[in-house]
Design an enzyme around this catalytic site. Structure first.
Site, PDB file in Angstrom:
ATOM      1  N   GLN A   1       0.832  -1.201   0.000  1.00 58.70           N
ATOM      2  CA  GLN A   1       0.000   0.000   0.000  1.00 58.70           C
ATOM      3  C   GLN A   1       0.873   1.261   0.000  1.00 58.70           C
ATOM      4  OE1 GLN A   1      -3.163  -0.673   2.669  1.00 58.70           O
ATOM      5  NE2 GLN A   1      -4.102   1.341   2.436  1.00 58.70           N
TER       6      GLN A   1
ATOM      7  N   SER B   1       4.420  -5.983   3.018  1.00 60.13           N
ATOM      8  CA  SER B   1       3.065  -5.942   3.569  1.00 60.13           C
ATOM      9  C   SER B   1       2.080  -6.602   2.605  1.00 60.13           C
ATOM     10  CB  SER B   1       2.681  -4.502   3.900  1.00 60.13           C
ATOM     11  OG  SER B   1       1.463  -4.454   4.628  1.00 60.13           O
ATOM     12  N   LEU B   2       1.164  -5.824   2.011  1.00 62.66           N
ATOM     13  CA  LEU B   2       0.196  -6.384   1.062  1.00 62.66           C
ATOM     14  C   LEU B   2       0.879  -7.173  -0.048  1.00 62.66           C
ATOM     15  CD1 LEU B   2      -1.092  -5.502  -1.999  1.00 62.66           C
ATOM     16  CD2 LEU B   2      -2.523  -6.697  -0.349  1.00 62.66           C
TER      17      LEU B   2
ATOM     18  N   ARG C   1      -8.764  -8.937   4.283  1.00 55.83           N
ATOM     19  CA  ARG C   1      -7.723  -8.205   5.020  1.00 55.83           C
ATOM     20  C   ARG C   1      -7.952  -6.707   4.916  1.00 55.83           C
ATOM     21  NH1 ARG C   1      -2.455  -6.027   3.770  1.00 55.83           N
ATOM     22  NH2 ARG C   1      -0.815  -6.595   5.285  1.00 55.83           N
TER      23      ARG C   1
ATOM     24  N   HIS D   1       0.089  -2.675  11.442  1.00 56.63           N
ATOM     25  CA  HIS D   1       1.286  -3.448  11.821  1.00 56.63           C
ATOM     26  C   HIS D   1       1.747  -3.116  13.245  1.00 56.63           C
ATOM     27  CE1 HIS D   1       1.670  -5.204   7.884  1.00 56.63           C
ATOM     28  NE2 HIS D   1       1.613  -4.002   7.322  1.00 56.63           N
TER      29      HIS D   1
ATOM     30  N   GLN E   1       1.005 -11.108  10.444  1.00 54.63           N
ATOM     31  CA  GLN E   1       1.490  -9.988   9.639  1.00 54.63           C
ATOM     32  C   GLN E   1       0.688  -8.709   9.882  1.00 54.63           C
ATOM     33  OE1 GLN E   1       0.418  -8.998   5.818  1.00 54.63           O
ATOM     34  NE2 GLN E   1       2.404  -9.367   4.871  1.00 54.63           N
TER      35      GLN E   1
END
Length: 758
Positions: free
Chosen positions: A10, A88-89, A113, A191, A239
């Site tokens: 992102q 991340s993503l 998510r 996170h 995560q």
């Protein structure tokens, strides 16, 4: 050179992304739109409702564009990467590239998510630039409500927490040396610990999905270690609330891969910029150790030998790992009567590790059911194999097992208990031989031969015996072409030198056996001019990472464990046996006669603590050697055997034995009619079958008669895991044990080499 694809997360989204990709993959774009309930093409190219920067829309859109970018890149380069990772993503696209999820499954996960993360509120994030982590942590010690969220470069860290706390930190961070502290336009402290409710809800959502073993190494954000089939759900859930360890991920890839080349796959160049800074600032620093999943000891830093560090992935033969499609040069060996169970094989296969079903002693129908279950549960291409036992007494049964393997396409067997090459194992090997375009011979049916004697090893290292090839061609069991290929090809791909093991054993010593087998392999290979190297592994006594490390130092291409897997959740035995084995020490084994080779005097190693089986089995063999019939044995001894050992009369045992042999081997009954000594042997051999059955069923009131084949490796393992979560067998999963054995073996070798170098 190692090619590494990295996928952005992102922040890399922009209107117009994917414009050149959507026309190339219309079917996937339509699938994505149908699944999401809106046009992903319109969202990415036009964004008429200005939703592209909203988390619940950003994440699915980026996932789709990253995935299409990957497919286009592979098509352009005509090759797949060697490693993948995502920020991340982007990690979901790495998992798609590795085959852990298919396109639609990945999109479903990302959609959920994004929804969960978008619902989170009540905090924010900021990027701290120019302050190394050490200085940052000193400031954070005075701000307990703020978490580290992203470790992007050594000089750029993202923090997450309550907005007021982040604002209060700005000046202390600047005073500590930060060049800038930049608030990020996000709706929540991603996170960080504040995402724990989202993590729990996502973890429950993940339970509805099955994941395949990674076909390419995927490095996880949560710990900068490779994904496995066993940790996929846990990694994906964690995560959401764990920091993105991007610096450690890149460092791992720099050290593990040979001459790494990174390519950012997706829109923008955010990761390319981070990579340059990481590579410039951390060209050769070792990665910090990550915590091992089990037991709770420190795991090694992972890197390739080219960087001077040893990893679990680098131990043993790379060709072994490649040929079998596994992550480690590690095998969970077969244990008879299904103790190496379907559950064990499935668990190992899903983790990308090789194991063999304990098919010895199973009825054909039971074996067929096991094969079907394994093939139904494992993804196509996952590694697994079956045990193939020599059966000199009933060769037709060995042949029937081979028929079953060939019919179901079982392409790996662990050949064990062979004294000589049999027609059945030759037929299995020949059915998979073919000539490759380059002229080399390729074996589709792979044989791992487990041996303890040089003469048997040489038989498997050599081509099939000519007399057997001729006979098989004459009877139409193999073709003349297959026989011709077999004359120039060894009987095995892998040879495992079995030292002091549980079950059948000559109690050899690995320090003498492995070097001898390596020399024999080289000698036979030179003699026959083989083009491909036969791998030599080590088994017996592999109960600790130290033992595995020693085997690799001796030159083993792989290690094979046995006894320690009998005390795992997946083993096909009773809880009472597992409870007993969990208490085993290295001295708690004895030698006893082997039930299947009783008359020959062959021996097996068994667990002995608190059990009478070994003493009673040895007594039966002594009586067999001394007397020619039951009638010659004195009355007192006969009474003792019937009341204490068998708990039934000789007549009852004979009736049960006779019924069995009448069905499966009537010739043995004919011999028993003529030979009282043979009849006595069959009656005594009943006890060996009965004692195994008592153990696997867990018949507590006859525990003293349990036959539990086991080596001293079990006791060594128990000592090693004492005080860790693996002390209890209920926490011992066969893949977790494998992971611990290999990662700690690498750590031990690294420590020893460092010490030896002063």
């Amino acid at each position: 050179m190692s090619l590494i694809f990295v996928f952005p997360g992102q922040g890399s989204q922009r209107v117009g992304m994917g414009a050149d990709l959507f026309p190339a993959f219309p079917e996937l774009v339509d699938k994505a739109s149908n699944l999401l309930g809106y046009s992903v093409r319109q969202l990415c190219l036009e964004d008429p409702q200005e939703r592209l920067n909203q988390t619940q829309f950003t994440q699915p859109a980026l996932y789709v564009v990253n995935a299409l970018s990957y497919l286009a890149k592979v098509e352009q380069l005509r090759r797949k990467p060697d490693f993948v990772a995502g920020h991340s993503l982007g990690e979901y696209d790495a998992l798609f590239a590795s085959g852990v999820v298919d396109f639609e499954t990945g999109l479903r996960l990302v959609q959920r998510r994004g929804e969960l993360m978008a619902r989170a509120t009540g905090g924010g994030m900021c990027a701290v630039v120019g302050l190394p982590l050490e200085g940052l942590q000193e400031v954070l010690a005075r701000a307990p409500a703020v978490d580290v969220a992203n470790l992007n470069t050594p000089q750029q860290t993202v923090l997450a927490g309550p907005t007021a706390d982040l604002e209060a930190l700005r000046q202390p961070l600047l005073d500590a040396g930060a060049r800038s502290v930049v608030p990020l336009k996000v709706s929540a402290p991603f996170h960080s610990r504040y995402m724990e409710p989202a993590r729990r809800e996502f973890a429950a959502f993940l339970e509805g999905f099955r994941f395949a073993p990674p076909r390419l190494p995927v490095i996880a954000n949560v710990d900068a270690q490779p994904y496995t089939a066993a940790n996929t759900r846990d990694n994906l859930a964690r995560q959401i609330s764990s920091p993105v360890r991007w610096v450690e991920t890149v460092r791992y890839l720099m050290q593990t891969s040979e001459r790494p080349t990174f390519e950012e796959v997706g829109p923008g160049t955010v990761l390319a910029g981070l990579l340059k800074k990481i590579q410039a600032e951390l060209p050769a620093q070792p990665a910090p150790p990550a915590a091992a999943s089990a037991p709770a000891r420190q795991a090694p830093s992972s890197a390739s030998p080219s960087t001077g560090r040893i990893t679990a992935e680098s131990l043993g033969s790379a060709e072994f790992r490649r040929d079998h499609g596994v992550r480690y040069a590690y095998v969970a060996g077969a244990m008879y009567k299904g103790i190496a169970s379907e559950a064990l094989v499935i668990r190992m296969g899903k983790a990308g590790l090789l194991s063999f079903l304990g098919s010895g002693g199973l009825k054909l129908q039971r074996l067929e059911e096991a094969i079907r279950k394994i093939q139904a549960e494992l993804p196509r291409g996952a590694p697994y194999g079956m045990n193939l036992l020599a059966n000199l007494e009933q060769p037709e049964q060995e042949d029937a097992v081979v028929d079953l393997f060939l019919r179901y396409g079982v392409t790996r067997v662990e050949a064990a208990a062979y004294m000589q090459i049999t027609p059945s194992v030759v037929r299995y090997r020949c059915q998979g031989l073919r000539r490759a375009p380059d002229g080399s011979i390729v074996a589709e049916n792979k044989v791992l031969a487990k041996v303890s004697r040089p003469e048997v090893a040489e038989a498997f290292l050599s081509p099939a015996p000519e007399r057997l090839l001729k006979k098989l061609v004459e009877t139409g069991r193999i073709t003349a072409e297959q026989a011709a290929l077999a004359r120039d090809f060894p009987m095995c791909d892998d040879l495992c030198a079995e030292a002091d093991s549980g079950g059948h054993t000559d109690q050899g010593v690995a320090f003498t056996m492995v070097p001898a087998m390596l020399l024999l392999r080289d000698e036979v290979s030179r003699r026959h001019g083989y083009r491909k190297r036969i791998r030599v592994g080590a088994a017996g006594g592999i109960g600790t990472p130290h033992a595995a490390a020693a085997a690799f130092i001796l030159g083993a291409d792989f290690v094979l464990s046995g006894s320690i897997n009998q005390c795992t959740v997946e083993a096909g035995t009773s809880d009472i046996v597992r409870d007993m084995l969990q208490q085993a020490d290295i001295q708690d084994t004895e030698m006893a006669p082997a039930g299947d080779m009783f008359e020959l005097g062959a021996k097996v190693q068994v667990f002995s603590k608190g059990l009478f089986f070994a003493a009673r089995a040895n007594k039966l063999y002594e009586l067999y050697r001394r007397y020619n019939s039951l009638e010659e044995i004195d009355e007192k001894t006969r009474e003792q055997i019937q009341t204490r050992y068998f708990k039934r009369s000789f007549d009852e045992v004979w009736r049960e034995t006779r019924d069995y042999y009448q069905r499966v081997h009537p010739h043995a009954l004919e011999k028993a009619e003529k030979s009282p000594k043979h009849r006595m042997a069959l009656i005594f051999k009943w006890y060996f079958v009965h004692s195994t059955r008592l153990a696997t069923r867990g018949v507590a009131d006859q525990k003293v008669d349990f036959q539990i084949q086991c080596g001293p490796a079990m006791g060594a393992f128990n000592r090693y895991v004492k005080g860790t979560p693996l002390e209890s067998w209920r926490n011992r999963h066969v893949d977790t044990v494998a992971e611990m054995m290999m990662t700690h073996a690498a750590e031990h070798l690294q420590q020893r080499f460092t010490a030896l170098q002063g």
